[in-house]
Structure formats: C-alpha cells, structure tokens
Motif scaffolding. Structure first.
Motif, PDB file in Angstrom:
ATOM      1  N   LEU A  57       5.285  13.228 -26.186  1.00  0.00           N
ATOM      2  CA  LEU A  57       6.338  13.886 -25.415  1.00  0.00           C
ATOM      3  C   LEU A  57       7.429  12.894 -25.043  1.00  0.00           C
ATOM      4  CD1 LEU A  57       3.869  15.642 -22.975  1.00  0.00           C
ATOM      5  CD2 LEU A  57       4.973  16.707 -24.937  1.00  0.00           C
ATOM      6  N   SER A  58       8.656  13.382 -25.004  1.00  0.00           N
ATOM      7  CA  SER A  58       9.770  12.555 -24.545  1.00  0.00           C
ATOM      8  C   SER A  58       9.745  12.505 -23.018  1.00  0.00           C
ATOM      9  CB  SER A  58      11.094  13.137 -25.038  1.00  0.00           C
ATOM     10  OG  SER A  58      11.325  14.379 -24.420  1.00  0.00           O
ATOM     11  N   VAL A  59      10.547  11.629 -22.463  1.00  0.00           N
ATOM     12  CA  VAL A  59      10.630  11.502 -21.006  1.00  0.00           C
ATOM     13  C   VAL A  59      11.123  12.809 -20.396  1.00  0.00           C
ATOM     14  CG1 VAL A  59      11.780  10.266 -19.133  1.00  0.00           C
ATOM     15  CG2 VAL A  59      10.940   9.016 -21.109  1.00  0.00           C
ATOM     16  N   LYS A  60      12.067  13.451 -21.069  1.00  0.00           N
ATOM     17  CA  LYS A  60      12.602  14.716 -20.572  1.00  0.00           C
ATOM     18  C   LYS A  60      11.517  15.792 -20.542  1.00  0.00           C
ATOM     19  CE  LYS A  60      16.790  15.900 -21.660  1.00  0.00           C
ATOM     20  NZ  LYS A  60      18.002  16.348 -22.359  1.00  0.00           N
ATOM     21  N   ALA A  64       9.863  17.694 -17.248  1.00  0.00           N
ATOM     22  CA  ALA A  64       9.810  19.153 -17.129  1.00  0.00           C
ATOM     23  C   ALA A  64       8.389  19.627 -16.824  1.00  0.00           C
ATOM     24  CB  ALA A  64      10.329  19.799 -18.407  1.00  0.00           C
ATOM     25  N   ILE A  65       7.389  19.023 -17.470  1.00  0.00           N
ATOM     26  CA  ILE A  65       5.999  19.412 -17.230  1.00  0.00           C
ATOM     27  C   ILE A  65       5.578  19.072 -15.810  1.00  0.00           C
ATOM     28  CG2 ILE A  65       3.611  18.868 -17.857  1.00  0.00           C
ATOM     29  CD1 ILE A  65       4.656  18.538 -20.757  1.00  0.00           C
ATOM     30  N   ARG A  71      13.862  10.447 -13.789  1.00  0.00           N
ATOM     31  CA  ARG A  71      13.667   9.131 -13.182  1.00  0.00           C
ATOM     32  C   ARG A  71      12.194   8.858 -12.871  1.00  0.00           C
ATOM     33  NH1 ARG A  71      13.826   4.368 -13.242  1.00  0.00           N
ATOM     34  NH2 ARG A  71      13.757   3.207 -11.338  1.00  0.00           N
ATOM     35  N   PHE A  72      11.429   9.878 -12.469  1.00  0.00           N
ATOM     36  CA  PHE A  72      10.031   9.667 -12.092  1.00  0.00           C
ATOM     37  C   PHE A  72       9.181   9.172 -13.264  1.00  0.00           C
ATOM     38  CE2 PHE A  72       5.672  11.259 -11.440  1.00  0.00           C
ATOM     39  CZ  PHE A  72       5.328  10.449 -10.368  1.00  0.00           C
ATOM     40  N   PRO A  73       9.180   9.842 -14.441  1.00  0.00           N
ATOM     41  CA  PRO A  73       8.407   9.281 -15.557  1.00  0.00           C
ATOM     42  C   PRO A  73       8.910   7.902 -16.003  1.00  0.00           C
ATOM     43  CG  PRO A  73       9.191  11.491 -16.105  1.00  0.00           C
ATOM     44  CD  PRO A  73       9.733  11.137 -14.780  1.00  0.00           C
ATOM     45  N   ARG A  74      10.216   7.685 -15.921  1.00  0.00           N
ATOM     46  CA  ARG A  74      10.741   6.368 -16.279  1.00  0.00           C
ATOM     47  C   ARG A  74      10.224   5.293 -15.316  1.00  0.00           C
ATOM     48  NH1 ARG A  74      14.103   6.647 -20.394  1.00  0.00           N
ATOM     49  NH2 ARG A  74      15.311   8.535 -20.741  1.00  0.00           N
ATOM     50  N   ARG A  75      10.082   5.651 -14.049  1.00  0.00           N
ATOM     51  CA  ARG A  75       9.552   4.698 -13.073  1.00  0.00           C
ATOM     52  C   ARG A  75       8.068   4.427 -13.348  1.00  0.00           C
ATOM     53  NH1 ARG A  75       9.559   7.039  -7.837  1.00  0.00           N
ATOM     54  NH2 ARG A  75       7.330   6.770  -7.675  1.00  0.00           N
ATOM     55  N   LEU A  76       7.317   5.481 -13.716  1.00  0.00           N
ATOM     56  CA  LEU A  76       5.911   5.281 -14.075  1.00  0.00           C
ATOM     57  C   LEU A  76       5.786   4.315 -15.251  1.00  0.00           C
ATOM     58  CD1 LEU A  76       4.497   8.936 -13.911  1.00  0.00           C
ATOM     59  CD2 LEU A  76       4.186   7.109 -12.240  1.00  0.00           C
ATOM     60  N   ARG A  80       4.345   0.407 -15.307  1.00  0.00           N
ATOM     61  CA  ARG A  80       3.153   0.384 -16.156  1.00  0.00           C
ATOM     62  C   ARG A  80       2.000   1.169 -15.531  1.00  0.00           C
ATOM     63  NH1 ARG A  80       6.576  -1.713 -19.231  1.00  0.00           N
ATOM     64  NH2 ARG A  80       6.211  -3.557 -20.490  1.00  0.00           N
ATOM     65  N   ARG A  81       2.317   2.283 -14.891  1.00  0.00           N
ATOM     66  CA  ARG A  81       1.296   3.129 -14.281  1.00  0.00           C
ATOM     67  C   ARG A  81       0.817   4.207 -15.236  1.00  0.00           C
ATOM     68  NH1 ARG A  81       4.159   4.984  -8.981  1.00  0.00           N
ATOM     69  NH2 ARG A  81       2.436   6.465  -8.996  1.00  0.00           N
ATOM     70  N   ILE A  82       1.466   4.323 -16.413  1.00  0.00           N
ATOM     71  CA  ILE A  82       1.078   5.294 -17.421  1.00  0.00           C
ATOM     72  C   ILE A  82       1.277   4.638 -18.786  1.00  0.00           C
ATOM     73  CG2 ILE A  82       3.354   6.381 -17.606  1.00  0.00           C
ATOM     74  CD1 ILE A  82       1.857   9.088 -17.772  1.00  0.00           C
ATOM     75  N   GLU A  83       0.372   4.963 -19.725  1.00  0.00           N
ATOM     76  CA  GLU A  83       0.492   4.409 -21.075  1.00  0.00           C
ATOM     77  C   GLU A  83       1.638   5.093 -21.807  1.00  0.00           C
ATOM     78  OE1 GLU A  83      -3.059   4.348 -23.407  1.00  0.00           O
ATOM     79  OE2 GLU A  83      -4.274   3.984 -21.632  1.00  0.00           O
ATOM     80  N   PHE A  84       2.331   4.333 -22.638  1.00  0.00           N
ATOM     81  CA  PHE A  84       3.440   4.896 -23.403  1.00  0.00           C
ATOM     82  C   PHE A  84       3.538   4.201 -24.746  1.00  0.00           C
ATOM     83  CE2 PHE A  84       5.027   1.399 -20.961  1.00  0.00           C
ATOM     84  CZ  PHE A  84       5.909   0.735 -21.800  1.00  0.00           C
ATOM     85  N   VAL A  85       4.341   4.780 -25.627  1.00  0.00           N
ATOM     86  CA  VAL A  85       4.522   4.252 -26.974  1.00  0.00           C
ATOM     87  C   VAL A  85       6.010   4.096 -27.226  1.00  0.00           C
ATOM     88  CG1 VAL A  85       4.164   4.706 -29.430  1.00  0.00           C
ATOM     89  CG2 VAL A  85       2.449   5.440 -27.775  1.00  0.00           C
ATOM     90  N   HIS A  86       6.395   2.951 -27.792  1.00  0.00           N
ATOM     91  CA  HIS A  86       7.777   2.767 -28.228  1.00  0.00           C
ATOM     92  C   HIS A  86       7.878   3.245 -29.659  1.00  0.00           C
ATOM     93  CE1 HIS A  86      10.033   0.654 -25.162  1.00  0.00           C
ATOM     94  NE2 HIS A  86       8.936  -0.013 -24.860  1.00  0.00           N
ATOM     95  N   VAL A  87       8.773   4.172 -29.931  1.00  0.00           N
ATOM     96  CA  VAL A  87       9.063   4.624 -31.286  1.00  0.00           C
ATOM     97  C   VAL A  87      10.519   4.258 -31.519  1.00  0.00           C
ATOM     98  CG1 VAL A  87       9.106   6.569 -32.873  1.00  0.00           C
ATOM     99  CG2 VAL A  87       7.444   6.525 -31.007  1.00  0.00           C
ATOM    100  N   GLY A  88      10.719   3.083 -32.096  1.00  0.00           N
ATOM    101  CA  GLY A  88      12.080   2.564 -32.210  1.00  0.00           C
ATOM    102  C   GLY A  88      12.591   2.263 -30.813  1.00  0.00           C
TER     103      GLY A  88
END
Length: 116
Positions: A57-60, A64-65, A71-76, A80-88
């Motif tokens: 899922l994208s940040v947007k 929405a979910i 800003r909230f998911p970006r802050r997470l 580093r409070r949530i795992e994420f993946v860089h795709v480019g």
C-alpha cells in the motif's frame, strides 16, 4: 572500446552494444535469475522472495485505511515504528504489516462494572 570475440560481430565496438546483442541472442525464456545455493538439501534463493499474494500500500492508501492524514504514516515510517519497503523513490507498506500494526495497537475493552 573492447575487442569482441563473437565471429559475426565487428571486432571493435562499445561494450553496451555487445551487451544488448548478447541479451537479444539469448533463447526465449532464459534469464539471469539470482543464483541459488543448497542448505541441507533444500535449494534457497540468495535474495528473499516476496509472496506473490502480498499487497503493498502507498502512504495515501494507509492513511485512508487508518482514517488519518498522510503525515501520520509518514511519521511512523520516519520513527521506524512500522516496517516499510522502498520501491525506487516510493515507500510502500505491506498489508500484513499494517494489519499487525493495527493489532498491536488495539486496546482490549475492560469488563463492565456493576452499579453499586
């Protein structure tokens, strides 16, 4: 310039032209997959594989979910409070990771108190 050893190609050409020509000459279906190694009889790829059913899922979409701003998911992610993946240059969060985060942040209800 490098010298080419293929008989039907010019003797001297740029390396990138040679590379393209070699790729075009490969039989269909062949690719340069990552090499694999064997551990106790089990073949394991060198790079971790991603389950094909996993949705990212994208940040947007995450905002929405969760019903928050972007800003909230970006802050997470920043904290580093949530795992994420860089795709480019994009940041994606796996659906399973988001579900795990929501589950870990869920506060159970208290049992109802009796009126005295």
């Amino acid at each position: 310039m490098i010298t080419n050893t293929c008989p039907d190609l010019p003797k001297r050409t740029d390396h990138w032209i040679l590379r393209i020509l070699r790729i075009l000459r490969r039989p269909k279906g062949s690719s340069r997959a990552p090499t694999k190694h064997t551990v106790e009889g089990v073949t394991v790829p060198e790079q971790p594989t991603i389950p094909p059913t996993e949705r990212y899922l994208s940040v947007k979409e995450v905002a929405a979910i969760l019903g928050t701003t972007e800003r909230f998911p970006r802050r997470l992610i920043e904290e580093r409070r949530i795992e994420f993946v860089h795709v480019g240059k994009h940041v994606r969060i796996a659906w399973s990771v988001l579900n795990a985060y929501i589950t870990s942040q869920t506060v159970p209800a208290r049992p109802a108190r009796r009126a005295a």
